[in-house]
Design a protein around this motif. Structure first.
Motif, PDB file in Angstrom:
ATOM      1  N   ASN B  88       0.866  -1.121  -0.131  1.00 59.01           N
ATOM      2  CA  ASN B  88       0.155  -0.125   0.171  1.00 59.01           C
ATOM      3  C   ASN B  88       0.940   1.308  -0.027  1.00 59.01           C
ATOM      4  O   ASN B  88       2.202   1.209  -0.126  1.00 59.01           O
ATOM      5  N   THR B  96      -4.472  -8.075  -1.803  1.00 53.25           N
ATOM      6  CA  THR B  96      -4.882  -7.109  -3.023  1.00 53.25           C
ATOM      7  C   THR B  96      -6.618  -7.238  -2.923  1.00 53.25           C
ATOM      8  O   THR B  96      -6.931  -7.919  -1.854  1.00 53.25           O
ATOM      9  N   ASP B  97      -6.992  -6.288  -3.372  1.00 51.51           N
ATOM     10  CA  ASP B  97      -8.677  -5.999  -3.109  1.00 51.51           C
ATOM     11  C   ASP B  97      -9.408  -7.234  -3.831  1.00 51.51           C
ATOM     12  O   ASP B  97     -10.366  -7.701  -3.013  1.00 51.51           O
ATOM     13  N   LYS B 100      -9.036  -9.740  -1.235  1.00 55.22           N
ATOM     14  CA  LYS B 100     -10.063  -9.486  -0.232  1.00 55.22           C
ATOM     15  C   LYS B 100     -11.191  -9.882  -0.377  1.00 55.22           C
ATOM     16  O   LYS B 100     -11.910 -10.578   0.460  1.00 55.22           O
TER      17      LYS B 100
END
Lengths: 232, 510
Positions: B88, B96-97, B100
């Motif tokens: 980040n 990572t998104d 998630k």
């Protein structure tokens, strides 16, 4: 009866005054010298003086008449003792004879019977086997040769049966308890019970009696023991 | 396990002292109900507690399966995370998104995760975990060492959660913590007296259920017992000779308690029989006493009349009394005396037999018994002008019996016979199978008969002997009974009576 009857001294131990007076009267009438005692203590005192016979009532106010009997025998006295007992208590008679009484009469008794018993006791030797020839009716016993027979017929007895018959024939008319017979015939150390005596009596009867189911010589004294029939 | 004994206490008032008088004296610790409740409660409690612990162990086993070592970087999960990390803006690694979303989806809403940076600071949380994290620096899970260790070292694996350290090229880049949802309850981790509260709760619930159930069960089982006790201690109601005993008791159920009730009923029956026989004996004895006092009074009256007459003749009357008259009066008095003596002796004998005096067993040759009786009764027979004979066959077996009592019985029979005989009385003994029969025969009027049966005993309507209560015969019967024998009689064909006593040859010792 011998001539010395008159000089015989009797101690009468009885707590009931009525009976005492009646018996005293009858005995004196029969020619005996009588002294009386109403309690155990009194009798113990009077027995010290020279007595020839004791008439002993068992239920005394200050103790058991048998105690007097016991203590007399323990001190070695062989003075004849006649117990006055109640009819319904045969075990009392057995106990009395066992502690050394010579005879008993059952209350209520007839005076002539009592007098006869007293005379009989004076006459008898008292518990010893004699050595002379013994004879009752047709039955005879020779202590020396240790033989027994009926009339001409010899009877074969085992040694113990012979001893038993010898002892009882030597003391006719007197009732012996089973314990007494064991003590006198078998000896004190013998460890047998009443049934031993019953067994030997039964064997003896089967040999000497004509009908063992109706014995004439050795008589049963119900609830007490046995007696050799006195010559009648 | 002190709490395990608690359910026992409430069961103790089961046998309410007011209801069961006898039971109230039993100490608490000895009561069956208390013991039963204790055993039952304890076993139920242990069972339930064990079960709950086992369930718990299964949970814990689940958790421990996610041991840190197994969730190391080598596991596919850790590999996936490692591969999907991104730096980040603070140059820190985080999923990572995409990762998630995968985590949220994969682990579901029920569980959540926390991402810690290499310094173990919370970097990011799953949605469900956020509310804990948002409470501030003091991450609630971390306040309990059991659930979160700050350093999260391998030596302190947090229970209820699992974690894995991620490393890239050997450099620690962060820790991924998974929190199991169920452990996020508010009281998770709190303790009471050193026992975790949830275990405590299980304990309490187990005790409560075990206690209650055992109280109910034991009450159900012992209610019938205490009912029996209550029934059995009902006060006796007795009226005159009748005693109303408690019971009969309910024997339904077919179990041990109904066995007990049956036993109680049996005992009750025996007591009833006993009471009845005692009452009968009591009644008989009262009758005897009445008769005997009457019987004693008769010769006593005669005796005093005789004495008074003699006194009057000697004192009041002037005329000289003859020798014969005196003798006659004396003989009358002797006769009365004899009657009284017999009565008294029979009474003594009965009293002794009543007192269950044991028989004095000895060998009894029947011939001797008959001969001695004949000899003893001879005088009386003579006075009455009766010829007394004996007729005994030879060779009869010897009986084991109480000779004195048998002779007494024979004497009584003979006395009766002499009283009724016209000229002779015969005593006899016979073999009768396994028995010996002792007979007394007379040539008198015989017995009264009723319905073809002779009446031995005296009754109101058939007073065979006006001056006697028949006590003598009662003695004979009792002596025969005591020997396991019997008394009987019949009328002879040629006239006269025959009375006999039959006793077994082989006497059982009594």
């Amino acid at each position: 009866m011998n001539a010395s009857t008159e000089s015989r001294k009797i101690l009468l131990v009885e707590d009931d005054e009525r009976i005492r007076l009646e018996v005293l009267d009858s005995l004196q009438a029969a020619g005996f010298t009588v002294s009386v005692a109403a309690t155990l203590a009194e009798s113990q005192e009077k027995v010290q003086s020279d007595m020839d016979l004791i008439l002993l009532d068992l239920g005394l106010p200050d103790g058991d008449g048998l105690d007097l009997c016991r203590s007399l025998r323990a001190s070695g006295s062989d003075i004849p003792i006649i117990l006055l007992t109640a009819r319904d208590a045969p075990e009392q008679r057995v106990r009395g004879l066992d502690v050394g009484a010579d005879d008993y009469v059952v209350k209520p008794f007839h005076m002539p019977e009592l007098v006869a018993r007293i005379r009989g006791l004076f006459r008898r030797s008292g518990g010893k086997s004699s050595t002379g020839m013994l004879r009752t009716d047709s039955l005879w016993l020779d202590p020396q040769a240790r033989t027994v027979g009926r009339d001409e017929q010899r009877l074969e007895l085992k040694p113990r049966e012979f001893d038993l018959l010898h002892f009882m024939m030597s003391n006719p008319g007197r009732a012996w308890t089973r314990d007494q017979l064991i003590e006198r015939v078998w000896g004190k150390s013998f460890d047998g019970d009443a049934r031993t005596v019953d067994l030997h009596i039964a064997r003896l009867r089967s040999k000497i009696e004509k009908d063992p189911s109706d014995p004439r010589y050795v008589e049963t004294v119900w609830g007490v023991g046995y007696r050799f029939q006195e010559e009648s | 396990m002190t709490s395990g004994q608690q359910p026992a206490k409430p069961t103790s008032p089961e046998l309410a002292p007011a209801q069961v008088r006898k039971a109230s004296r039993v100490p608490l610790t000895r009561r069956i109900s208390v013991r039963l409740a204790l055993v039952l409660g304890l076993s139920m409690f242990s069972l339930m507690f064990l079960t709950s612990i086992l369930v718990n162990f299964a949970d814990i086993a689940d958790i421990e399966q996610s041991d840190p070592s197994t969730l190391s970087a080598s596991t596919p999960f850790a590999r996936y995370l490692t591969d999907n990390l991104t730096l980040n803006k603070n140059r820190q690694y985080e999923p990572t998104d995409n990762a998630k979303v995968v985590l949220e989806t994969f682990l579901g809403i029920a569980e959540t995760y926390v991402w810690l940076d290499p310094d173990d600071r919370v970097l990011m949380t799953g949605t469900a975990a956020r509310r804990y994290v948002e409470l501030g620096d003091d991450w609630p899970l971390c306040s309990s060492a059991a659930y979160c260790s700050v350093d999260l070292g391998p030596s302190a694996p947090p229970a209820g959660s699992t974690w894995t350290r991620l490393a890239i090229e050997g450099r620690h880049i962060g820790t991924f913590v998974l929190i199991f949802f169920e452990l996020r309850d508010a009281n998770v981790g709190s303790k009471f007296w050193g026992i975790p509260v949830d275990i405590m709760l299980r304990l309490l619930a187990a005790s409560l259920i075990a206690g209650l159930t055992s109280v109910l069960l034991v009450n159900f089982v012992t209610r019938r017992l205490s009912q029996l006790a209550t029934d059995a201690t009902v006060p006796l109601r007795s009226q005159a000779e009748l005693v109303d005993l408690p019971g009969p008791f309910d024997v339904s159920g077919g179990d041990e308690i109904s066995l007990l009730a049956i036993a109680l009923n049996t005992m009750r029956g025996r007591i009833e029989e006993l009471v009845a026989s005692l009452a009968e004996r009591d009644r008989q004895r009262r009758d005897w006493i009445a008769q005997v006092s009457h019987d004693l009074r008769t010769p006593l009256t005669a005796l005093s009349a005789c004495l008074e007459r003699a006194r009057d003749r000697l004192i009041v009357t002037e005329q000289p009394i003859s020798r014969e008259a005196v003798l006659e009066m004396i003989n009358a008095a002797r006769h009365d005396r004899q009657r009284m003596q017999m009565l008294v002796e029979d009474l003594f004998e009965l009293a002794r037999l009543d007192a269950n005096d044991t028989l004095n067993l000895e060998p009894v040759p029947p011939g001797e018994l008959i001969r001695q009786t004949t000899k003893g009764m001879g005088a009386m027979a003579n006075e009455s002008g009766i010829e007394l004979k004996s007729d005994v066959g030879p060779g009869l077996p010897t009986v084991r019996a109480d000779g004195r009592r048998l002779m007494r019985a024979l004497e009584n029979l003979t006395r009766n016979a002499i009283h009724f005989a016209n000229s002779e009385v015969i005593l006899s003994a016979q073999l009768d199978g396994e028995h010996i029969k002792l007979l007394v025969l007379d040539d008198g009027p015989g017995f009264p008969e009723k319905d073809g049966k002779v009446l031995l005993e005296l009754t109101e309507s058939h007073p065979r002997r006006p001056d006697s209560a028949g006590l003598g015969l009662v003695v004979v019967r009792r002596v025969a009974d005591a020997h396991g024998g019997e008394l009987g009689g019949e009328n002879r064909e040629q006239g006269g009576a025959c009375v006999w006593v039959r006793i077994p040859i082989n006497q059982k010792n009594k």
